[in-house]
Design an enzyme around this catalytic site. Structure first.
Site, PDB file in Angstrom:
ATOM      1  N   VAL A  92       0.894  -6.018 -14.412  1.00  0.00           N
ATOM      2  CA  VAL A  92      -0.396  -5.932 -15.117  1.00  0.00           C
ATOM      3  C   VAL A  92      -1.348  -7.001 -14.591  1.00  0.00           C
ATOM      4  O   VAL A  92      -0.988  -8.176 -14.493  1.00  0.00           O
ATOM      5  CB  VAL A  92      -0.215  -6.148 -16.644  1.00  0.00           C
ATOM      6  CG1 VAL A  92      -1.554  -6.075 -17.362  1.00  0.00           C
ATOM      7  CG2 VAL A  92       0.753  -5.132 -17.229  1.00  0.00           C
ATOM      8  N   GLU A 136      -5.151   2.968  -6.145  1.00  0.00           N
ATOM      9  CA  GLU A 136      -3.821   3.567  -6.083  1.00  0.00           C
ATOM     10  C   GLU A 136      -3.808   4.621  -4.981  1.00  0.00           C
ATOM     11  O   GLU A 136      -4.866   5.117  -4.569  1.00  0.00           O
ATOM     12  CB  GLU A 136      -3.485   4.242  -7.414  1.00  0.00           C
ATOM     13  CG  GLU A 136      -3.421   3.296  -8.593  1.00  0.00           C
ATOM     14  CD  GLU A 136      -2.341   2.247  -8.441  1.00  0.00           C
ATOM     15  OE1 GLU A 136      -1.181   2.593  -8.254  1.00  0.00           O
ATOM     16  OE2 GLU A 136      -2.680   1.042  -8.490  1.00  0.00           O
ATOM     17  N   THR A 165       0.590  -2.652   0.396  1.00  0.00           N
ATOM     18  CA  THR A 165      -0.311  -3.804   0.288  1.00  0.00           C
ATOM     19  C   THR A 165       0.363  -5.016  -0.365  1.00  0.00           C
ATOM     20  O   THR A 165       0.266  -6.131   0.138  1.00  0.00           O
ATOM     21  CB  THR A 165      -1.534  -3.393  -0.575  1.00  0.00           C
ATOM     22  OG1 THR A 165      -2.018  -2.156  -0.065  1.00  0.00           O
ATOM     23  CG2 THR A 165      -2.622  -4.421  -0.529  1.00  0.00           C
ATOM     24  N   LYS A 192      -0.810  -0.009 -17.988  1.00  0.00           N
ATOM     25  CA  LYS A 192      -0.875  -1.467 -18.196  1.00  0.00           C
ATOM     26  C   LYS A 192      -1.066  -1.795 -19.677  1.00  0.00           C
ATOM     27  O   LYS A 192      -0.469  -2.745 -20.193  1.00  0.00           O
ATOM     28  CB  LYS A 192      -2.009  -2.056 -17.363  1.00  0.00           C
ATOM     29  CG  LYS A 192      -1.739  -1.982 -15.860  1.00  0.00           C
ATOM     30  CD  LYS A 192      -3.013  -2.292 -15.082  1.00  0.00           C
ATOM     31  CE  LYS A 192      -2.798  -2.253 -13.585  1.00  0.00           C
ATOM     32  NZ  LYS A 192      -4.071  -2.223 -12.843  1.00  0.00           N
ATOM     33  N   GLY A 198      -2.729  -7.809 -11.706  1.00  0.00           N
ATOM     34  CA  GLY A 198      -2.576  -8.464 -10.398  1.00  0.00           C
ATOM     35  C   GLY A 198      -2.128  -9.911 -10.489  1.00  0.00           C
ATOM     36  O   GLY A 198      -1.006 -10.204 -10.891  1.00  0.00           O
ATOM     37  N   GLY A 217      -4.971  -6.140  -5.175  1.00  0.00           N
ATOM     38  CA  GLY A 217      -4.981  -6.761  -3.844  1.00  0.00           C
ATOM     39  C   GLY A 217      -3.635  -7.388  -3.556  1.00  0.00           C
ATOM     40  O   GLY A 217      -2.919  -7.821  -4.465  1.00  0.00           O
ATOM     41  N   GLU A 269       5.884  -9.603 -14.055  1.00  0.00           N
ATOM     42  CA  GLU A 269       4.568 -10.259 -14.079  1.00  0.00           C
ATOM     43  C   GLU A 269       3.525  -9.501 -13.257  1.00  0.00           C
ATOM     44  O   GLU A 269       2.351  -9.428 -13.627  1.00  0.00           O
ATOM     45  CB  GLU A 269       4.695 -11.698 -13.557  1.00  0.00           C
ATOM     46  CG  GLU A 269       3.442 -12.537 -13.670  1.00  0.00           C
ATOM     47  CD  GLU A 269       2.982 -12.711 -15.108  1.00  0.00           C
ATOM     48  OE1 GLU A 269       3.612 -13.463 -15.844  1.00  0.00           O
ATOM     49  OE2 GLU A 269       1.959 -12.083 -15.502  1.00  0.00           O
ATOM     50  N   ALA A 321      13.386  -1.886   2.746  1.00  0.00           N
ATOM     51  CA  ALA A 321      13.525  -0.433   2.853  1.00  0.00           C
ATOM     52  C   ALA A 321      12.219   0.215   2.417  1.00  0.00           C
ATOM     53  O   ALA A 321      11.608  -0.219   1.429  1.00  0.00           O
ATOM     54  CB  ALA A 321      14.679   0.069   1.983  1.00  0.00           C
ATOM     55  N   ASP A 367      -3.613   4.476 -14.638  1.00  0.00           N
ATOM     56  CA  ASP A 367      -3.142   3.122 -14.302  1.00  0.00           C
ATOM     57  C   ASP A 367      -3.395   2.148 -15.460  1.00  0.00           C
ATOM     58  O   ASP A 367      -2.507   1.392 -15.866  1.00  0.00           O
ATOM     59  CB  ASP A 367      -3.887   2.667 -13.032  1.00  0.00           C
ATOM     60  CG  ASP A 367      -3.625   1.230 -12.671  1.00  0.00           C
ATOM     61  OD1 ASP A 367      -2.589   0.962 -12.064  1.00  0.00           O
ATOM     62  OD2 ASP A 367      -4.468   0.371 -13.003  1.00  0.00           O
TER      63      ASP A 367
HETATM   64  N1  HSE Z   1      -5.214   0.252  -8.489  1.00  0.00           N
HETATM   65  C1  HSE Z   1      -4.983  -0.871  -9.333  1.00  0.00           C
HETATM   66  C2  HSE Z   1      -6.328  -1.443  -9.744  1.00  0.00           C
HETATM   67  C3  HSE Z   1      -4.165  -1.889  -8.584  1.00  0.00           C
HETATM   68  O1  HSE Z   1      -7.342  -1.020  -9.190  1.00  0.00           O
HETATM   69  O2  HSE Z   1      -6.382  -2.271 -10.620  1.00  0.00           O
HETATM   70  C4  HSE Z   1      -3.556  -2.920  -9.463  1.00  0.00           C
HETATM   71  O3  HSE Z   1      -2.674  -2.370 -10.393  1.00  0.00           O
END
Ligand code: HSE
Length: 422
Positions: free
Chosen positions: A126, A184, A10, A199, A128, A296, A123, A40, A195
């Site tokens: 964390v 994820e 994505t 962060k 997005g 996203g 950057e 790759a 996740d």
């Molecule tokens: N899966 C993560 C979220 C994506 O929902 O925040 C961004 O790190």
């Protein structure tokens, strides 16, 4: 500037689109185009690579000498870490969105980048599209940060918002978050707070100069939050958010991610859907709130692009605070927080009094309470209590004592409450 891109998911697709759409803007800002010349990925997807070479051999990409920077957007540990190591060792700058490798190996990777004299851009790792790394390491670098509080997992926020606003079922909301490309690959990383713990470990390392240490973050997922909890929280004047909190106290640094009751009317309470928000409290600005899309493709690619432009312009690499080994991380047992308790009891005289007595015997004051007037089924009725802040170790003992009451017929549910949210 020639990019070697690892990964084709994505965020990688978002980056390819953004580099194309914003080509003129990029040239205007940094005086040269930025092109992906080699890609790759373990999986070949139907994506327009605009003439870039494609290979399945990720590690060979790290060693190509016809690229100026390597962008790692594969995610996960294992091969991604090998790729970043190989690229840095080869003296190439690296830009990565990989919170998992940073949260566990950040100190070593930053040291390696510094030794080789190349940039490590993080950057996109964390929140997005929110430029929170630049904020902590550049804009606020001279301020003493007291606390970082964030909604830093878009999928959890999307699910909790859907349950709260539209009464959606947990599973349906998760499925939608997956369809929208927020979740994820393994959604347990989102709903189990792995996740968000990654962060938070990164934010705390940058804010307080403590080591990058995911293992030191206390993490609780959202799978136990029920529609009833959301309803009772609303009645008491709160909503439920999955918060990451890193706070400096006299005794040490707290790092925790868990479902949290946040007072309605605060700014964090109105951060909904996939949006993220990070509140920074420091001794110069007081409080700042950064809000924006936390997941996203395009939004996260915006952060990758910011690092690419920094590299082209020759900005100095971000500087971490000198490691503050004197700041210990507090174990969760030493953390103090208020709590929401949902206590399922048999409806009989004196139960509420017994609950109040147990709490008082543990030195815990009650701030608010709800008792349903009518039992829901089999004379079962939930008593819901919000307490004043108390140390975790004390609360654990109090909950065990409540659980042992004969009138308590099901598991006592505890959710922490945070009044210091913006
Ligand atoms: N899966 C993560 C979220 C994506 O929902 O925040 C961004 O790190």
């Amino acid at each position: 500037m020639r990019i070697g891109l690892a990964g084709l998911g994505t965020v990688a697709q978002g980056l390819l689109t953004l580099l194309k759409e914003n080509r003129e803007q990029i040239i205007a800002v940094c005086g040269q185009p930025i092109d992906v010349v080699a890609v790759a990925s373990r999986t070949r997807r139907e994506v327009d690579l605009a003439g870039a070479d494609f290979s399945h051999d990720v590690l060979a990409l790290a060693k190509r000498n016809d690229v100026d920077v390597l962008v790692e957007l594969m995610g996960g540990e294992g091969i991604a870490l090998e790729f970043v190591d190989a690229a840095l060792n080869g003296g190439k700058p690296v830009i990565t969105a990989n919170k998992a490798i940073l949260a566990s190996h950040g100190d070593r990777l930053f040291e390696l980048a510094a030794t080789r004299g190349v940039m490590l851009g993080i950057e996109a790792s964390v929140a997005g599209g929110i430029p929170i790394i630049a904020a902590l390491t550049r804009s606020l670098a001279g301020n003493s940060v007291e606390r970082v509080t964030g909604i830093i997992n878009g999928t959890c926020n999307y699910i909790l918002s859907a349950m709260s606003d539209r009464g959606e079922r947990f599973e349906d909301a998760l499925a939608k978050a997956q369809q929208l490309g927020y979740a994820e690959a393994d959604p347990h990383f989102d709903v189990g707070s792995i996740d968000a713990a990654h962060k938070l470990a990164i934010l705390a390392a940058l804010a307080f100069g403590i080591p990058f240490d995911r293992a030191a973050v206390y993490a609780e997922g959202i799978t136990d939050v029920t529609p009833d909890d959301i309803t009772y929280a609303k009645e008491l004047g709160y909503c439920i958010k999955q918060l990451g909190i890193a706070r400096r106290t006299a005794a040490g640094v707290e790092m925790r991610v868990h479902p949290t009751l946040v007072p309605l009317g605060t700014m964090l309470s109105s951060v909904n859907g996939v949006m993220n928000a990070v509140q920074v409290n420091d001794n110069a600005t007081g409080s700042l709130l950064f809000h924006g899309p936390g997941a996203g493709g395009r939004a996260t690619a915006s952060s990758v692009l910011a690092d690419l432009l920094s590299l082209v312009r020759g900005d100095r690499p971000i500087r971490r605070l000198a490691a503050a080994t004197t700041q210990r991380v507090l174990p969760i047992e030493a953390v103090e927080s208020a709590a929401y308790l949902r206590i399922p009891v048999i409806d009989q005289p004196g139960v509420f009094a017994r609950i109040a007595t147990i709490l008082s015997e543990h030195g815990i004051s009650i701030e608010g309470a709800i008792q349903r007037e009518r039992a829901i089924a089999d004379r079962k009725v939930p008593i819901v209590v919000v307490t004043q802040p108390v140390r975790e170790a004390v609360m654990i003992k109090a909950v065990a004592a409540l659980q042992a009451l004969p009138a308590v017929v099901d598991r006592v549910r505890r959710i922490r409450v945070e009044h210091a949210a913006a």
